[in-house]
Design an enzyme around this catalytic site. Structure first.
Site, PDB file in Angstrom:
ATOM      1  N   HIS A   1      21.445  11.241  26.601  1.00 55.98           N
ATOM      2  CA  HIS A   1      22.088  10.328  25.653  1.00 55.98           C
ATOM      3  C   HIS A   1      23.068  11.117  24.778  1.00 55.98           C
ATOM      4  CE1 HIS A   1      18.715   7.269  25.867  1.00 55.98           C
ATOM      5  NE2 HIS A   1      18.007   8.351  26.151  1.00 55.98           N
TER       6      HIS A   1
ATOM      7  N   GLU B   1      18.751  13.608  23.497  1.00 57.55           N
ATOM      8  CA  GLU B   1      19.980  13.239  22.796  1.00 57.55           C
ATOM      9  C   GLU B   1      20.832  14.481  22.568  1.00 57.55           C
ATOM     10  OE1 GLU B   1      21.114  10.277  21.767  1.00 57.55           O
ATOM     11  OE2 GLU B   1      19.350   8.969  21.599  1.00 57.55           O
TER      12      GLU B   1
ATOM     13  N   HIS C   1      22.209   7.515  29.922  1.00 58.00           N
ATOM     14  CA  HIS C   1      21.741   6.244  29.371  1.00 58.00           C
ATOM     15  C   HIS C   1      22.522   5.088  29.994  1.00 58.00           C
ATOM     16  CE1 HIS C   1      20.502   4.008  25.414  1.00 58.00           C
ATOM     17  NE2 HIS C   1      19.790   3.613  26.446  1.00 58.00           N
TER      18      HIS C   1
ATOM     19  N   ASP D   1      26.737   6.029  26.882  1.00 56.79           N
ATOM     20  CA  ASP D   1      26.475   7.459  26.716  1.00 56.79           C
ATOM     21  C   ASP D   1      25.763   8.053  27.931  1.00 56.79           C
ATOM     22  OD1 ASP D   1      24.329   5.750  25.618  1.00 56.79           O
ATOM     23  OD2 ASP D   1      23.360   7.592  24.965  1.00 56.79           O
TER      24      ASP D   1
END
Length: 179
Positions: A30, A112, A151, A161
């Site tokens: 992400h 992330e 994602h 993303d």
């Protein structure tokens, strides 16, 4: 409890147990920046810890009350923070499907990267992501190269993303010895 040795652990309240029998076999990449397109703030950490102050930035009013997390965040510096042990379910994927199976949070790990869809990620982030991926795959060998996705791949039309700025070829090349 599976914790990454090179991460600072900050236990998020936004997680729970995976369903009985769940096999972790997908890694989801992400991106996030809070406020949007700003780096080096405490926004991501505050969001994942449930401590985001809605008065700190106008955008925060829009996301106040969100209960989300990821297993780890890799900041622009390459520093890694872990919010959820890998054996637990982080709340990162939302409405999602991978190869016909929904509820990706049940069987995936979410990483992330501090960034945006359009701004290049740092060398430090790629190095940290490669090392973290090696650690994850060592502990979860059902995650193969074809099961490392963005994602956008599991929430098509809803998420974009890690974006066009993410260099998938560079990342995959760094993993060829591993997977």
């Amino acid at each position: 409890m599976t914790i990454y040795h090179n991460a600072t652990l900050l236990p998020s309240p936004h997680c729970d147990a995976r369903p009985d029998g769940a096999v972790v076999n997908v890694l989801v990449i992400h991106n996030i920046s809070l406020p949007p397109s700003q780096f080096g703030t405490s926004g991501i950490r505050d969001l994942f810890m449930g401590e985001l102050d809605p008065t700190a930035h106008p955008f925060y009013q829009e996301i106040a009350g969100l209960r989300v997390s990821a297993h780890c965040v890799i900041y622009r510096t390459g520093n890694v923070e872990q919010f959820v042990p890998f054996n637990e379910r982080a709340w990162h994927a939302g409405l999602s499907t991978f190869q016909g199976k929904s509820r990706c949070n049940d069987f995936s790990i979410g990483i992330e990267l501090e960034g945006t869809d359009t701004l290049a990620y740092t060398n430090e982030q790629y190095a940290a992501l490669t090392e973290l991926t090696e650690f994850i795959v060592k502990h979860y060998p059902d995650i193969t190269l074809g099961r490392i996705v963005g994602h956008n791949d599991i929430a098509t039309g809803r998420k974009t993303d890690p974006g066009q700025a993410f260099d998938w070829a560079r990342y995959r090349k760094s993993l060829t010895h591993l997977i």
